[in-house]
Design a protein around this motif. Structure first.
Motif, PDB file in Angstrom:
ATOM      1  N   GLY A   1      36.939  47.227  46.236  1.00 13.49           N
ATOM      2  CA  GLY A   1      36.161  46.080  45.748  1.00 13.49           C
ATOM      3  C   GLY A   1      36.909  45.303  44.679  1.00 13.49           C
ATOM      4  O   GLY A   1      36.866  44.061  44.662  1.00 13.49           O
ATOM      5  N   SER A   2      37.592  46.009  43.803  1.00 13.82           N
ATOM      6  CA  SER A   2      38.369  45.351  42.751  1.00 13.82           C
ATOM      7  C   SER A   2      39.496  44.515  43.348  1.00 13.82           C
ATOM      8  O   SER A   2      39.733  43.379  42.919  1.00 13.82           O
ATOM      9  CB  SER A   2      38.940  46.398  41.786  1.00 13.82           C
ATOM     10  OG  SER A   2      39.712  45.788  40.795  1.00 13.82           O
ATOM     11  N   ILE A   3      40.168  45.054  44.343  1.00 16.43           N
ATOM     12  CA  ILE A   3      41.252  44.310  45.005  1.00 16.43           C
ATOM     13  C   ILE A   3      40.693  43.075  45.700  1.00 16.43           C
ATOM     14  O   ILE A   3      41.215  41.968  45.551  1.00 16.43           O
ATOM     15  CB  ILE A   3      41.991  45.216  46.017  1.00 16.43           C
ATOM     16  CG1 ILE A   3      42.729  46.351  45.293  1.00 16.43           C
ATOM     17  CG2 ILE A   3      42.967  44.397  46.871  1.00 16.43           C
ATOM     18  CD1 ILE A   3      43.229  47.449  46.206  1.00 16.43           C
ATOM     19  N   ALA A   4      39.617  43.270  46.453  1.00 14.79           N
ATOM     20  CA  ALA A   4      39.047  42.175  47.241  1.00 14.79           C
ATOM     21  C   ALA A   4      38.501  41.051  46.364  1.00 14.79           C
ATOM     22  O   ALA A   4      38.564  39.873  46.746  1.00 14.79           O
ATOM     23  CB  ALA A   4      37.940  42.709  48.149  1.00 14.79           C
ATOM     24  N   SER A   5      37.980  41.392  45.189  1.00 14.03           N
ATOM     25  CA  SER A   5      37.329  40.372  44.357  1.00 14.03           C
ATOM     26  C   SER A   5      38.222  39.804  43.260  1.00 14.03           C
ATOM     27  O   SER A   5      37.772  38.973  42.474  1.00 14.03           O
ATOM     28  CB  SER A   5      36.065  40.963  43.727  1.00 14.03           C
ATOM     29  OG  SER A   5      36.410  41.999  42.827  1.00 14.03           O
ATOM     30  N   ALA A   6      39.473  40.220  43.221  1.00 15.22           N
ATOM     31  CA  ALA A   6      40.380  39.720  42.167  1.00 15.22           C
ATOM     32  C   ALA A   6      40.606  38.221  42.329  1.00 15.22           C
ATOM     33  O   ALA A   6      40.643  37.708  43.456  1.00 15.22           O
ATOM     34  CB  ALA A   6      41.711  40.467  42.246  1.00 15.22           C
ATOM     35  N   PRO A   7      40.756  37.514  41.222  1.00 17.32           N
ATOM     36  CA  PRO A   7      41.006  36.067  41.295  1.00 17.32           C
ATOM     37  C   PRO A   7      42.250  35.761  42.129  1.00 17.32           C
ATOM     38  O   PRO A   7      43.235  36.500  42.104  1.00 17.32           O
ATOM     39  CB  PRO A   7      41.227  35.666  39.836  1.00 17.32           C
ATOM     40  CG  PRO A   7      40.542  36.733  39.035  1.00 17.32           C
ATOM     41  CD  PRO A   7      40.667  37.991  39.842  1.00 17.32           C
ATOM     42  N   SER A   8      42.201  34.663  42.846  1.00 14.28           N
ATOM     43  CA  SER A   8      43.285  34.323  43.774  1.00 14.28           C
ATOM     44  C   SER A   8      44.599  33.995  43.068  1.00 14.28           C
ATOM     45  O   SER A   8      45.662  34.074  43.679  1.00 14.28           O
ATOM     46  CB  SER A   8      42.874  33.143  44.655  1.00 14.28           C
ATOM     47  OG  SER A   8      42.572  32.028  43.840  1.00 14.28           O
ATOM     48  N   ASP A   9      44.543  33.664  41.786  1.00 12.06           N
ATOM     49  CA  ASP A   9      45.781  33.322  41.085  1.00 12.06           C
ATOM     50  C   ASP A   9      46.528  34.546  40.557  1.00 12.06           C
ATOM     51  O   ASP A   9      47.607  34.426  39.986  1.00 12.06           O
ATOM     52  CB  ASP A   9      45.503  32.343  39.943  1.00 12.06           C
ATOM     53  CG  ASP A   9      44.574  32.902  38.880  1.00 12.06           C
ATOM     54  OD1 ASP A   9      43.840  33.874  39.172  1.00 12.06           O
ATOM     55  OD2 ASP A   9      44.574  32.368  37.755  1.00 12.06           O
ATOM     56  N   MET A  10      45.976  35.745  40.774  1.00 15.84           N
ATOM     57  CA  MET A  10      46.660  36.962  40.328  1.00 15.84           C
ATOM     58  C   MET A  10      47.684  37.402  41.369  1.00 15.84           C
ATOM     59  O   MET A  10      47.453  37.285  42.571  1.00 15.84           O
ATOM     60  CB  MET A  10      45.646  38.093  40.103  1.00 15.84           C
ATOM     61  CG  MET A  10      44.754  37.885  38.891  1.00 15.84           C
ATOM     62  SD  MET A  10      43.523  39.211  38.701  1.00 15.84           S
ATOM     63  CE  MET A  10      44.557  40.582  38.201  1.00 15.84           C
ATOM     64  N   SER A  11      48.802  37.935  40.895  1.00 16.47           N
ATOM     65  CA  SER A  11      49.824  38.459  41.808  1.00 16.47           C
ATOM     66  C   SER A  11      49.345  39.791  42.382  1.00 16.47           C
ATOM     67  O   SER A  11      48.440  40.431  41.830  1.00 16.47           O
ATOM     68  CB  SER A  11      51.138  38.673  41.057  1.00 16.47           C
ATOM     69  OG  SER A  11      51.008  39.773  40.154  1.00 16.47           O
ATOM     70  N   ASP A  12      49.970  40.225  43.483  1.00 18.32           N
ATOM     71  CA  ASP A  12      49.625  41.523  44.077  1.00 18.32           C
ATOM     72  C   ASP A  12      49.776  42.631  43.043  1.00 18.32           C
ATOM     73  O   ASP A  12      48.931  43.527  42.952  1.00 18.32           O
ATOM     74  CB  ASP A  12      50.519  41.818  45.284  1.00 18.32           C
ATOM     75  CG  ASP A  12      50.174  40.975  46.486  1.00 18.32           C
ATOM     76  OD1 ASP A  12      49.150  40.253  46.461  1.00 18.32           O
ATOM     77  OD2 ASP A  12      50.934  41.031  47.475  1.00 18.32           O
ATOM     78  N   ARG A  13      50.841  42.591  42.269  1.00 13.79           N
ATOM     79  CA  ARG A  13      51.081  43.617  41.244  1.00 13.79           C
ATOM     80  C   ARG A  13      49.942  43.630  40.227  1.00 13.79           C
ATOM     81  O   ARG A  13      49.408  44.691  39.882  1.00 13.79           O
ATOM     82  CB  ARG A  13      52.411  43.377  40.538  1.00 13.79           C
ATOM     83  CG  ARG A  13      52.686  44.398  39.430  1.00 13.79           C
ATOM     84  CD  ARG A  13      54.067  44.275  38.857  1.00 13.79           C
ATOM     85  NE  ARG A  13      55.105  44.326  39.879  1.00 13.79           N
ATOM     86  CZ  ARG A  13      55.507  45.427  40.522  1.00 13.79           C
ATOM     87  NH1 ARG A  13      54.915  46.569  40.261  1.00 13.79           N
ATOM     88  NH2 ARG A  13      56.456  45.376  41.427  1.00 13.79           N
ATOM     89  N   GLU A  14      49.546  42.475  39.748  1.00  8.62           N
ATOM     90  CA  GLU A  14      48.453  42.400  38.773  1.00  8.62           C
ATOM     91  C   GLU A  14      47.148  42.927  39.370  1.00  8.62           C
ATOM     92  O   GLU A  14      46.397  43.638  38.694  1.00  8.62           O
ATOM     93  CB  GLU A  14      48.258  40.956  38.297  1.00  8.62           C
ATOM     94  CG  GLU A  14      49.385  40.429  37.438  1.00  8.62           C
ATOM     95  CD  GLU A  14      49.265  38.935  37.185  1.00  8.62           C
ATOM     96  OE1 GLU A  14      49.557  38.523  36.046  1.00  8.62           O
ATOM     97  OE2 GLU A  14      48.886  38.187  38.120  1.00  8.62           O
ATOM     98  N   VAL A  15      46.907  42.597  40.625  1.00  4.97           N
ATOM     99  CA  VAL A  15      45.670  43.027  41.292  1.00  4.97           C
ATOM    100  C   VAL A  15      45.615  44.547  41.402  1.00  4.97           C
ATOM    101  O   VAL A  15      44.610  45.176  41.039  1.00  4.97           O
ATOM    102  CB  VAL A  15      45.546  42.376  42.689  1.00  4.97           C
ATOM    103  CG1 VAL A  15      44.431  43.015  43.498  1.00  4.97           C
ATOM    104  CG2 VAL A  15      45.330  40.875  42.554  1.00  4.97           C
ATOM    105  N   ILE A  16      46.682  45.158  41.894  1.00  4.14           N
ATOM    106  CA  ILE A  16      46.696  46.612  42.082  1.00  4.14           C
ATOM    107  C   ILE A  16      46.659  47.321  40.732  1.00  4.14           C
ATOM    108  O   ILE A  16      45.939  48.312  40.555  1.00  4.14           O
ATOM    109  CB  ILE A  16      47.929  47.054  42.902  1.00  4.14           C
ATOM    110  CG1 ILE A  16      47.868  46.480  44.312  1.00  4.14           C
ATOM    111  CG2 ILE A  16      48.046  48.572  42.951  1.00  4.14           C
ATOM    112  CD1 ILE A  16      46.719  46.986  45.141  1.00  4.14           C
TER     113      ILE A  16
END
Length: 195
Positions: free
Chosen positions: A78-93
């Motif tokens: 859920g955290s990955i799916a709902s992360a803001p679109s301007d975040m990088s993959d690294r920031e999201v994970i």
């Protein structure tokens, strides 16, 4: 499983409290006698619920033991799916792993009780919810969908997610093996090794 009642309603809170009471009773029995030696009927007796109620909360005894781990995995997804679109993959994970770490720290005693019981439940340890490769693939696929890509994650994305996830596992092992003064600081340090 979705509820017919709005989140936070009195009925939903009562259901969650009853479900938690059943789980606590079961973990106490499992810790005392071992997972395989405890029946659903015994859990129901200690928790003071009917078997029908038990099976409304948990389809099987195994599901009861796996629920905290499913909840944690769902939280990461859920955290990955709902992360803001301007975040990088690294920031999201990394953000998802930090959120998971905060949850683990808040619920440490309960998680450790579940893990101790799980050590004696060989049949449950083989469940897909506990297979790291399956979890990492799910996280990588969710990361791809977040990017708008169709299909399964490529090997680069899977490897990237597996490295970050393995860092989290190393962090968790460190916490179980020794006293760590600043657990979240240690996680940041471990995750920075993958940059």
């Amino acid at each position: 499983m979705t509820s017919r009642h709005p989140p936070g309603s009195l009925r939903e809170r009562k259901r969650a409290a009853a479900k938690a009471a059943v789980a606590e009773a079961a973990i106490g029995l499992f810790a005392e006698r071992g997972y395989d030696a405890v029946s659903v009927a015994e859990i129901c007796e200690v928790a003071n619920v009917a078997p029908r109620s038990f099976f409304r909360y948990f389809p099987t005894k195994k599901d009861l033991l796996l629920e905290p781990f499913r909840d944690m995995a769902d939280g990461v997804t859920g955290s990955i799916a709902s992360a803001p679109s301007d975040m990088s993959d690294r920031e999201v994970i990394q953000q998802a792993m930090r959120e998971l770490a905060r949850h683990v720290l808040v619920d440490w005693d309960r998680i450790m009780r579940y893990l101790r019981v799980l050590q004696g439940a060989a049949a449950v340890r083989a469940a897909p919810e506990l297979q790291f490769a399956d979890l990492e693939r799910e996280y990588a696929d969710t990361l791809m969908r977040r990017r708008g890509a169709a299909g399964s994650a490529d090997w680069r994305t899977r490897l990237f997610v597996a490295r970050i996830h393995s860092g989290f596992r190393v962090w968790f092992d460190e916490l179980t093996d020794r006293d760590v003064e600043d657990p979240l600081g240690l996680l940041d340090q471990i995750l920075a090794e993958h940059e």
